[in-house]
Design a protein around this motif. Structure first.
Motif, short mmCIF file in Angstrom:
data_model
loop_
_atom_site.label_atom_id
_atom_site.label_comp_id
_atom_site.label_asym_id
_atom_site.label_seq_id
_atom_site.Cartn_x
_atom_site.Cartn_y
_atom_site.Cartn_z
N GLY A 116 13.97 5.81 3.69
CA GLY A 116 12.88 6.75 3.42
C GLY A 116 11.51 6.10 3.45
N THR A 117 10.56 6.81 2.84
CA THR A 117 9.17 6.37 2.84
C THR A 117 8.89 5.54 1.59
N ARG A 118 8.29 4.40 1.80
CA ARG A 118 7.96 3.46 0.71
C ARG A 118 6.50 3.06 0.81
N THR A 119 5.90 2.80 -0.34
CA THR A 119 4.55 2.24 -0.38
C THR A 119 4.68 0.80 -0.82
N LEU A 120 4.21 -0.10 0.01
CA LEU A 120 4.29 -1.53 -0.27
C LEU A 120 2.95 -2.02 -0.77
N SER A 121 3.00 -2.95 -1.72
CA SER A 121 1.76 -3.48 -2.28
C SER A 121 1.54 -4.90 -1.76
N LEU A 122 0.60 -5.02 -0.80
CA LEU A 122 0.26 -6.34 -0.27
C LEU A 122 -0.89 -6.95 -1.05
N SER A 123 -1.80 -6.09 -1.52
CA SER A 123 -2.93 -6.50 -2.34
C SER A 123 -3.40 -5.25 -3.08
N PRO A 124 -4.32 -5.39 -4.03
CA PRO A 124 -4.78 -4.20 -4.75
C PRO A 124 -5.37 -3.13 -3.83
N THR A 125 -5.96 -3.53 -2.71
CA THR A 125 -6.57 -2.56 -1.80
C THR A 125 -5.71 -2.26 -0.58
N ASN A 126 -4.72 -3.06 -0.32
CA ASN A 126 -3.89 -2.90 0.88
C ASN A 126 -2.50 -2.45 0.46
N PRO A 128 0.11 -0.26 2.35
CA PRO A 128 0.59 0.55 3.47
C PRO A 128 1.86 1.32 3.12
N ARG A 129 2.01 2.51 3.74
CA ARG A 129 3.22 3.33 3.59
C ARG A 129 4.06 3.16 4.84
N ILE A 130 5.36 3.00 4.64
CA ILE A 130 6.27 2.81 5.77
C ILE A 130 7.49 3.71 5.60
N THR A 131 7.94 4.29 6.68
CA THR A 131 9.15 5.13 6.68
C THR A 131 10.22 4.38 7.45
N GLU A 171 -7.22 -7.06 7.33
CA GLU A 171 -5.82 -7.03 6.86
C GLU A 171 -5.25 -5.62 6.82
N GLU A 172 -6.05 -4.64 6.40
CA GLU A 172 -5.56 -3.27 6.32
C GLU A 172 -5.18 -2.73 7.71
N GLU A 176 -1.47 -1.73 9.13
CA GLU A 176 -1.18 -0.42 9.73
C GLU A 176 -0.51 -0.58 11.09
N LYS A 177 -1.02 -1.50 11.90
CA LYS A 177 -0.44 -1.73 13.23
C LYS A 177 0.99 -2.26 13.12
#
Length: 188
Positions: A116-126, A128-131, A171-172, A176-177
């Motif tokens: 499913g869809t997950r939100t990963l925490s790379l940094s406080p501002t980054n 990304p959501r991935i399915t 980085e953001e 995304e890419k």
């Protein structure tokens, strides 16, 4: 404007100069031998007006129009400036992709799966959501996809990008890419 004149005529003009600034005969021969005639097919030689030295009818109106209101040719790929990536783009590409792989593995280890869809925490501002598809993802599979992604984008960094306009290497945007690349290549 290119004035055609035979080499003998050029030599005569050189010897009859009244200002005392004549070329030595050997120097003039070398200049004549090395001279490359202009070509209207080349961008910087266009527009080209070729006139014989004996012509009494010079296209003065056409020359004046070309000089004052001339048509500017669009730049070709050889003369266009290529948007260059910043000096730290390769480091950002590698570290962001590695952080995303580590975050995926950490999320899989803590929740047991990555369906499913997950939100990963790379940094406080980054964040990304991935399915992801309903399958277990191995470290080797993620590393292989990361290497492919980095190799694809490394070429754009080292050779200049083929995309039009400015390319965002922060980085953001890299995250995304990479997420889009993973979603496309991890289909069941």
């Amino acid at each position: 404007v290119y004035v055609l004149g035979p080499p003998e005529q050029r030599k005569e003009w050189n010897t009859t100069r009244e200002d005392g600034r004549t070329y030595a005969p050997e120097t003039l021969d070398n200049l004549i031998q090395r001279y490359e005639e202009p070509s209207s097919m080349v961008r910087w030689d266009s527009p080209l007006f070729t006139v014989s030295w004996t012509d009494a009818d010079v296209p003065a109106d056409d020359i004046w129009r070309a000089a004052t209101a001339g048509m500017v040719k669009p730049p070709n790929t050889g003369t266009q400036a290529v948007a260059k990536a910043p000096t730290d783009a390769l480091r950002t590409l590698e570290s962001t992709a590695a952080s995303l792989v580590a975050a995926l593995l950490s999320e899989q280890a803590s929740s047991g799966s990555l369906r499913g869809t997950r939100t990963l925490s790379l940094s406080p501002t980054n964040r990304p959501r991935i399915t992801l598809p309903p399958q277990t993802i191995t470290l080797s599979e993620l590393q292989r996809l990361k290497c492919q992604f980095v190799a694809l984008h490394k070429r754009a960094i080292t050779l200049g990008t083929t995309e039009k306009g400015a390319v965002d290497w922060n980085e953001e945007r890299v995250a995304e890419k990479f997420v889009a690349y993973l979603e496309e290549n991890m289909r069941p």
